[in-house]
Design a protein around this motif. Structure first.
Motif, PDB file in Angstrom:
ATOM      1  N   PRO A 181      18.724  17.942  69.846  1.00  0.00           N
ATOM      2  CA  PRO A 181      18.089  16.826  69.133  1.00  0.00           C
ATOM      3  C   PRO A 181      18.719  15.501  69.546  1.00  0.00           C
ATOM      4  N   TRP A 190      15.591   9.599  67.445  1.00  0.00           N
ATOM      5  CA  TRP A 190      14.612  10.549  66.909  1.00  0.00           C
ATOM      6  C   TRP A 190      13.571   9.808  66.073  1.00  0.00           C
ATOM      7  N   HIS A 232      10.202   9.767  68.195  1.00  0.00           N
ATOM      8  CA  HIS A 232       9.491  10.984  67.773  1.00  0.00           C
ATOM      9  C   HIS A 232       9.280  10.947  66.257  1.00  0.00           C
ATOM     10  N   SER A 286       7.966  14.193  64.389  1.00  0.00           N
ATOM     11  CA  SER A 286       8.988  15.236  64.317  1.00  0.00           C
ATOM     12  C   SER A 286      10.061  14.864  63.303  1.00  0.00           C
ATOM     13  N   TRP A 287      10.428  13.582  63.273  1.00  0.00           N
ATOM     14  CA  TRP A 287      11.443  13.128  62.319  1.00  0.00           C
ATOM     15  C   TRP A 287      10.962  13.314  60.875  1.00  0.00           C
ATOM     16  N   ARG A 290      18.466  20.787  62.222  1.00  0.00           N
ATOM     17  CA  ARG A 290      18.030  19.807  63.238  1.00  0.00           C
ATOM     18  C   ARG A 290      17.505  20.512  64.480  1.00  0.00           C
ATOM     19  N   LYS A 291      18.210  21.542  64.922  1.00  0.00           N
ATOM     20  CA  LYS A 291      17.813  22.242  66.143  1.00  0.00           C
ATOM     21  C   LYS A 291      16.455  22.921  65.996  1.00  0.00           C
ATOM     22  N   TRP A 299      13.665  20.252  65.754  1.00  0.00           N
ATOM     23  CA  TRP A 299      13.484  19.561  67.028  1.00  0.00           C
ATOM     24  C   TRP A 299      12.734  20.432  68.037  1.00  0.00           C
TER      25      TRP A 299
END
Length: 386
Positions: free
Chosen positions: A299, A305, A309, A312-313, A344-345, A348
Motif C-alpha cells: 500500500p 493513497w 486512489h 480504494s481509500w 491495509r494490505k 489495497w
C-alpha cells in the motif's frame, strides 16, 4: 522479597540446579540497554519459578556459559512473559528458546484491558503497587544498584498470578483459543532483520541522488563507529537529524550546525560530521544509490493513497471503521483484533467484497484463524459498501 544475582559460571550452575528443581512455568523477563549500547542484547535475564525462587542472570562476559548452563533447563519449557515480543529476540541471542509462551500483556489486551502495562496488571490482580522508575536505566552498568535489582526481580515474581487470573478471564469470555493462537504465532515470528540505511524512517522524504548518498554515507559511518565502541547509534547522531541533513544538504560547517537537532555544542561534532558529509559530496554521481523500487503489492502512504486512489481509500476507511466497532463490541483492542498492516494490505490488493475471498486473503497475509473468523464477515460487508 528474596532474589539472587548470578554473574559467573559457578553461580550460574547453582541457579540452574535450583530452577530445574522448581515446578511449573518459568516467568522470564530481560533488561536491555539499547539506548546506551550498540545492539539490543540482554544485560540481565530475570527468571522466577515456583519452588525455586528468583534469579537475576547477568550474562555479559559469560554469554556462552549462560547458553550452556541454562538452555538445558529453560529450553522447550513453558514460559510466561509480559510483552514477549520485546524479550524473545534477546533471549534467542543467548540460545534460550521457550517451548510455549503465555504473554500476559497480549492476554490483557485480548481480555479488554485498556492499560495492559505490567504495573497496572499486577495491581489489578494482586493489589501490589510496583515502582516502575528504573525502566530507562543503563542496564549494562556494573555493579547494578540494589534498588535496580529489586525492580528487575519484581518484573517476574507476579507473572504466574497474572497468567492464572488472565486465563480465567479469557476462558470465561470464550477467548482462550484466540490467545493460544496468538501465543503460538509469537513463536513463529522470524528473527529481527539486520538494519540498513534503507530502513531509516523518513528516507522517502530525502531527494534521490545526492540526498540518498548523504544518508548512506552518514549511516554507514555511524554504524561502524557505534559497533566499534559498543555505543547506541542514536547517541552518536539521531536518525531524525541524519535524515534532515540528507534532506537539506548543508554545504558548510556553519550550515550543518544549524540543522535542527544537530548536536552543535558537542565538542568536535561539527568538524567530525562535516568531514563525513564531505565524503558524500566527493562521490561520483554514477555511484549514488538508486531510489528503492516501490512494490506494487505494498500500500502507498496515507496521503498518496487518498490522493491517487480515492475509491480504494474509501473502502479502507469503511473497513477500518467496521473493525473498530467490532473490536469495541468484543472488548478487544482493534490492533489485536486485526493488525492494521494486514487490513491495509488486503484492501489495497482489491479483494472482492465477499466473506470467502476476504478470509482467504487474510489467511494468506498472515492473519490467525480466530482473526479471520471474527473479521471476515464485517470486512466483506464494509468493502461492499453496505
Amino acid at each position: 522479597m528474596r532474589f539472587s544475582l548470578v554473574d559467573d559460571p559457578t553461580t550460574f550452575h547453582s541457579a540452574a540446579t535450583a530452577l530445574a528443581a522448581g515446578c511449573g512455568p518459568f516467568a522470564v523477563d530481560t533488561e536491555r540497554a539499547s539506548s546506551f549500547r550498540y545492539d539490543d542484547r540482554a544485560f540481565l535475564v530475570q527468571v522466577h519459578r515456583r519452588g525455586a525462587g528468583t534469579f537475576l542472570i547477568a550474562p555479559e562476559g559469560h554469554r556462552d556459559a549462560v547458553r550452556s548452563t541454562f538452555a538445558p533447563v529453560l529450553n522447550g519449557a513453558d514460559w510466561i512473559l509480559h510483552a514477549a515480543g520485546e524479550d524473545l529476540p534477546s533471549l534467542a541471542a543467548l540460545g534460550l528458546y521457550p517451548g510455549t509462551v503465555f504473554d500476559t500483556e497480549l492476554a490483557a489486551r485480548l481480555a479488554g484491558f485498556e492499560r495492559p502495562n505490567l504495573a497496572a496488571m499486577v495491581h489489578e490482580f494482586t493489589g501490589v503497587t510496583l515502582d516502575k522508575g528504573h525502566g530507562r536505566e543503563d542496564w549494562s552498568a556494573t555493579p547494578l544498584p540494589g534498588e535496580w535489582q529489586e525492580y528487575a526481580a519484581l518484573d517476574v515474581v507476579h507473572l504466574n498470578d497474572l497468567a492464572e487470573g488472565l486465563t480465567e478471564l479469557l476462558d470465561a469470555a470464550g477467548k482462550l483459543d484466540a490467545a493460544a493462537q496468538e501465543f503460538t504465532h509469537l513463536l513463529s515470528l522470524p528473527p529481527t532483520p539486520v538494519k540498513s540505511w534503507r530502513d531509516l524512517k523518513g528516507l522517502s522524504t530525502v531527494p534521490s541522488g545526492l540526498g540518498l548518498e548523504i544518508a548512506r554515507t552518514l549511516w554507514e559511518y555511524r554504524d561502524t563507529r557505534a559497533r566499534r565502541t559498543d555505543t547506541s547509534p542514536h547517541a552518536l547522531l539521531s536518525s531524525k537529524v541524519l535524515v534532515e541533513i540528507a534532506r537539506s544538504q548543508p554545504r558548510t560547517p556553519a550550515e550543518l550546525a544549524r540543522v535542527r537537532g544537530f548536536p552543535a555544542r558537542r565538542r568536535g561534532a561539527v568538524d567530525k560530521w562535516f568531514d563525513v558529509l564531505s565524503q558524500a559530496y566527493h562521490v561520483s554521481p554514477t555511484r549514488w544509490p538508486a531510489a528503492a523500487a516501490e512494490r506494487d503489492d505494498n500500500p502507498p502512504s496515507k496521503s498518496a493513497w487518498q490522493r491517487h486512489h480515492p475509491q480504494s481509500w474509501e473502502r479502507f476507511v469503511a473497513a477500518r471503521e467496521a473493525l473498530a466497532e467490532l473490536a469495541g463490541s468484543l472488548s478487544i483492542a482493534s490492533e489485536v483484533l486485526l493488525q492494521p498492516a494486514l487490513l491495509r494490505k488486503v484492501v489495497w490488493e482489491g479483494v472482492p467484497g465477499d466473506t470467502d475471498s476476504v478470509a482467504r486473503e487474510l489467511l494468506r497475509a498472515g492473519a490467525r484463524p480466530w482473526q479471520v473468523d471474527a473479521v471476515s464477515p464485517v470486512t466483506a460487508q464494509a468493502l461492499r459498501g453496505k
